[in-house]
Structures are given as structure tokens and as C-alpha cells.
Design a protein around this motif. Structure first.
Motif, PDB file in Angstrom:
ATOM      1  N   LEU A  12       1.082  -5.542   1.551  1.00 51.79           N
ATOM      2  CA  LEU A  12       0.186  -4.654   0.641  1.00 51.79           C
ATOM      3  C   LEU A  12       0.538  -3.468   0.122  1.00 51.79           C
ATOM      4  O   LEU A  12       0.395  -3.254  -1.100  1.00 51.79           O
ATOM      5  CB  LEU A  12      -1.046  -4.825   1.217  1.00 51.79           C
ATOM      6  N   VAL A  13       0.770  -2.706   0.980  1.00 50.67           N
ATOM      7  CA  VAL A  13       0.838  -1.117   0.549  1.00 50.67           C
ATOM      8  C   VAL A  13       2.035  -1.073  -0.227  1.00 50.67           C
ATOM      9  O   VAL A  13       2.320  -0.175  -0.938  1.00 50.67           O
ATOM     10  CB  VAL A  13       0.985  -0.373   2.027  1.00 50.67           C
ATOM     11  N   ASP A  14       3.177  -1.953  -0.114  1.00 49.58           N
ATOM     12  CA  ASP A  14       4.332  -1.719  -0.944  1.00 49.58           C
ATOM     13  C   ASP A  14       4.032  -2.351  -2.364  1.00 49.58           C
ATOM     14  O   ASP A  14       4.555  -1.857  -3.281  1.00 49.58           O
ATOM     15  CB  ASP A  14       5.498  -2.476  -0.295  1.00 49.58           C
ATOM     16  N   LYS A  15       3.142  -3.415  -2.087  1.00 53.08           N
ATOM     17  CA  LYS A  15       3.007  -3.986  -3.634  1.00 53.08           C
ATOM     18  C   LYS A  15       1.970  -3.255  -4.567  1.00 53.08           C
ATOM     19  O   LYS A  15       2.183  -3.322  -5.677  1.00 53.08           O
ATOM     20  CB  LYS A  15       2.244  -5.550  -3.399  1.00 53.08           C
ATOM     21  N   TYR A  16       0.935  -2.648  -3.734  1.00 52.19           N
ATOM     22  CA  TYR A  16       0.022  -1.844  -4.366  1.00 52.19           C
ATOM     23  C   TYR A  16      -0.217  -0.222  -4.031  1.00 52.19           C
ATOM     24  O   TYR A  16      -1.187   0.079  -3.226  1.00 52.19           O
ATOM     25  CB  TYR A  16      -1.373  -2.503  -4.273  1.00 52.19           C
ATOM     26  N   PRO A  17       0.707   0.535  -4.133  1.00 51.88           N
ATOM     27  CA  PRO A  17       1.017   1.834  -3.511  1.00 51.88           C
ATOM     28  C   PRO A  17      -0.012   2.920  -3.978  1.00 51.88           C
ATOM     29  O   PRO A  17      -0.495   3.692  -3.389  1.00 51.88           O
ATOM     30  CB  PRO A  17       2.148   2.136  -3.976  1.00 51.88           C
ATOM     31  N   HIS A  18      -0.612   2.572  -5.207  1.00 52.47           N
ATOM     32  CA  HIS A  18      -1.345   3.372  -5.834  1.00 52.47           C
ATOM     33  C   HIS A  18      -2.893   3.087  -5.760  1.00 52.47           C
ATOM     34  O   HIS A  18      -3.792   3.480  -6.600  1.00 52.47           O
ATOM     35  CB  HIS A  18      -1.102   3.988  -7.383  1.00 52.47           C
ATOM     36  N   MET A  19      -3.223   1.952  -5.126  1.00 47.70           N
ATOM     37  CA  MET A  19      -4.484   1.202  -5.023  1.00 47.70           C
ATOM     38  C   MET A  19      -5.004   1.329  -3.302  1.00 47.70           C
ATOM     39  O   MET A  19      -5.201   0.300  -2.892  1.00 47.70           O
ATOM     40  CB  MET A  19      -4.584  -0.060  -5.590  1.00 47.70           C
ATOM     41  N   GLU A  20      -5.370   2.526  -3.023  1.00 48.85           N
ATOM     42  CA  GLU A  20      -5.645   2.503  -1.529  1.00 48.85           C
ATOM     43  C   GLU A  20      -6.898   1.764  -1.273  1.00 48.85           C
ATOM     44  O   GLU A  20      -7.067   1.309  -0.011  1.00 48.85           O
ATOM     45  CB  GLU A  20      -5.551   3.990  -1.166  1.00 48.85           C
TER      46      GLU A  20
END
Length: 404
Positions: A61-69
């Protein structure tokens, strides 16, 4: 921006459907449970997609959405709280629901499973709103969808009452219908057992969803600001992107005999998706469901001359089977059985290729009686031609005859 005559009005839902989101959490879990041995990735922080070969590809998830914490936190918190209930629910029981999760129409893994299709077609906010009778009725309609039969053509002016539809269903030879499908023996048996065990399945799912939905609702504040802002952006633009996407897939060109009121929702657990579906339980309204990030995902480089958009078109166009379908539809419109017979394709293969062509915008669909007719969309082919002409005009040939 040309809007569609199919949609009369749009009712905006200011919060997500906890029923739909819980159904997607369940689907996420079952995909992970089936396939996670291939990736060693945890349920909490995984995301996935189905590639062109029907293979599940996992990533973080963190790789797919790096700017959507906020989004990542929301997904992970819900999954952490939901997993114990899901583990317990599938511990040596409820195997029949796992089989229903593995059943895909025409074995197309990129489509919703039988179980997910059923749970996301009610158009309601929570499982509590579903009565047993509604569940039975919707279950039969979804079953017929998966065996390629409809007791009602939804886009015509023929309106049948629920009792008339049930009567038609009861008159069908279900065994004969199942024999025409490509489902395995286990899958066919699961579908039959499902039909004759609806009350028990309803009770089991209700018990699970009464645990999952409050978890999503409790964690919704983590993502609420992003959700509300996305809704406001759609409303402020008068749904410009929604209508554009509907146009790109041929929805605006569908030759229908009536128009519909629509419900608009944002989807959280399937963020790069879109769904347009008819809701039988809500006076036959259309439901438009857009993933939280679909506008960003779809909008990257989707202008007329973008490489991204036209690579998708060329990829769809270049497949030999799809090219044969395009050549056939150049002559006239056909319904599915006609095309399958002419091209010597199985329904599963034809459906997969039609879906790819419709997603790329090459073909449209209209309804006559109870048959779905496909036709070639000239505008998409023209746009592809414009792109290739634009590309050719920018070729630098100056050095081809030069010598060192």
C-alpha cells in the motif's frame, strides 16, 4: 462537455456505503487468503491488481499510495480490526462462500466474483437494510446473470413486477442452463447449493457484516476529509470527469429507450475502479460508483495525443481475436451468440475480448428486446487514427540518409 441523455438526475451520497466497503474488505481478505503464499505479503498493507493474463499481482500500500498517508492508515486500521473476525469466520467453515468468491463470469478474473457482485448490487448503506426477501430476490437475479440469462431487460420500457420476475425464474430449467456454462463441477454445485440455502447464507453474512461495518464506520474519520473533498470536486465540476469516463467507454452512445435517476458514490477499498449498475431494489435507479483515486489514475496522460491513452487503444486493437471482432462489427451490429458462432469463439473468450474492446472505447452496446447488440464506435477509431497521424508528422527523418 456532452452529457448523457441516459441520466436524468444524480443524487450524491455524502458517505460511503459501509455495506459495499465491507464486501470489498471480505473480497480483499479472500484474495489474500487464496494467493498470499505467492508473495509473503501481509493482509494489512497489501494491494493488488489483475493483469491481462488474469494473474493477481501484489504490492505494498505505501508503495502504491506514497502521498496518501491518511488513506493508507485508514485501510490498514480497518484490516487490522477486521482480520480476527474474518479468520474466525473462515476457520474450518463457510467454505461454500469461498467457492462463490472464486466464481467469475466467463472465468474473467478481472471481473467481480459472484459473491462480490451479489453484495455490491443492493445500492444500500448497510446489511441491516436488506430484508431476507430482498436478498433472495437479488440472489436469483445475480445467479441468472452468471448463467447468461435475464428475466428482465433493464434498459427497455418493459417493466415486470417482482412477482412476475420470480415466476419467470421458477419456470427456467436451471440444470440445462448450468450445463451450458464453463464452470467446474465444484463451482456449479456451489451455485446450486447457494440457491437452495439462501436463508442460511443470509444469516451467516449478516452476522459477519454486523461486525465489519462498524469497524469501517469507526475509522472513517481518518479518510473523511479526503472523501468529502473528492465529492465536492465532482459536484463543483458538474461531474465532468464522470461524464467523460462514461463517454470514453461508450455509455453515452448506448441506444436506450428510457433514462434513469442515478446515485453517485465514492468507493474506498477499490480506489482505481468504476462501476455502473442498475439497482432493482431502488426503483431501477443507476448507481455510479467511482474509486477514490480513479480520476487521478485515469487522468494521467489521457489527452487526445497522449501515449498512455493510445497505448491502451493499440494494445486492445492489436490482439488478433479482437481485430477479427472489430472487422466483423465494421459490417453491422451483432449480438453475442451471432458473433460467437461466426468467429468460432466460446462465450467466455468472446466476453473477455468484448470487455477489453469496450473498456478501450472501440465498441458500444444497445438493447433490442432481450438481446444486447454490439457496434463499432467510429469516433474512437478516428481518434486513434488522429494520434497515429500526429505521431507520423513528428517523425524526424533527417538523419536516415546521412553517412559518417
Amino acid at each position: 462537455m456532452r452529457k448523457t441523455q441516459i441520466i436524468k438526475s444524480i443524487e450524491v451520497k455524502q458517505k460511503p456505503s459501509y455495506l459495499t466497503e465491507a464486501a470489498l474488505v471480505l473480497e480483499n481478505y479472500l484474495v489474500w487468503k487464496d494467493k498470499s503464499k505467492l508473495s509473503n505479503i501481509s493482509f494489512y498493507d497489501m494491494t493488488y491488481f489483475t493483469n491481462d493474463e488474469g494473474k493477481i499481482i501484489f504490492s505494498y500500500l505505501v508503495d502504491k499510495y506514497p502521498h496518501m498517508e491518511d488513506y493508507v492508515d485508514f485501510i490498514m486500521e480497518v484490516r487490522k480490526e477486521a482480520k480476527p473476525y474474518l479468520d474466525e469466520f473462515f476457520l474450518d467453515k463457510n467454505e461454500d462462500l469461498e467457492v462463490l468468491h472464486r466464481i467469475h463470469r466467463y472465468d474473467n478474473q478481472s471481473e467481480f466474483s459472484f459473491l462480490l457482485t451479489l453484495l455490491t448490487t443492493f445500492g444500500l448503506d448497510s446489511f441491516e437494510e436488506i430484508s431476507k426477501e430482498d436478498f433472495k430476490f437479488q440472489s436469483k437475479l445475480v445467479f441468472l446473470m452468471f448463467v447468461d440469462v435475464s428475466v428482465l431487460e433493464p434498459y427497455t420500457n418493459v417493466d415486470l413486477s417482482r412477482s412476475m420476475m420470480i415466476k419467470e425464474f421458477n419456470n427456467l430449467d436451471l440444470l440445462a442452463l448450468m450445463l451450458k456454462t464453463t464452470y467446474t463441477a465444484d463451482e456449479s454445485m456451489a451455485l446450486f447449493k447457494f440457491l437452495y440455502n439462501l436463508e442460511d447464507i443470509f444469516d451467516r453474512l449478516k452476522g459477519l457484516f454486523t461486525k465489519l461495518e462498524p469497524i469501517i464506520e469507526k475509522n472513517y474519520p481518518l479518510i473523511e476529509e479526503r472523501y468529502v473533498n473528492k465529492i465536492k470536486a465532482y459536484v463543483a465540476s458538474d461531474f465532468e470527469f464522470a461524464y467523460k469516463l462514461l463517454g470514453d467507454v461508450g455509455f453515452n452512445d448506448m441506444k436506450l429507450e428510457k433514462s434513469f435517476d442515478a446515485i453517485f458514490r465514492i468507493n474506498l477499498f477499490n480506489p482505481n475502479s468504476t462501476a455502473f449498475r442498475l439497482l432493482y431494489l431502488t426503483s431501477k435507479k443507476l448507481e455510479l460508483v467511482f474509486g477514490l483515486t480513479i480520476d487521478e489514475f485515469y487522468g494521467k496522460g489521457r489527452d487526445k495525443y497522449s501515449d498512455s491513452l493510445n497505448q491502451d487503444r493499440l494494445r486492445a486493437f492489436s490482439d488478433p481475436t479482437r481485430f477479427e471482432i472489430i472487422k466483423l462489427l465494421q459490417k453491422k451490429s451483432y449480438y453475442v451468440k451471432e458473433m460467437a458462432d461466426i468467429l468460432y469463439l466460446t462465450p467466455a473468450t468472446l466476453s473477455y475480448h468484448l470487455n477489453q474492446l469496450q473498456t478501450a472505447g472501440f465498441i458500444g452496446i444497445y438493447y433490442k428486446g432481450r438481446k444486447s447488440y454490439y457496434y463499432l464506435r467510429k469516433d474512437t477509431l478516428t481518434k486513434l487514427g488522429d494520434y497515429l497521424y500526429y505521431f507520423a508528422q513528428n517523425i524526424n527523418e533527417r538523419g536516415r540518409n546521412e553517412t559518417n
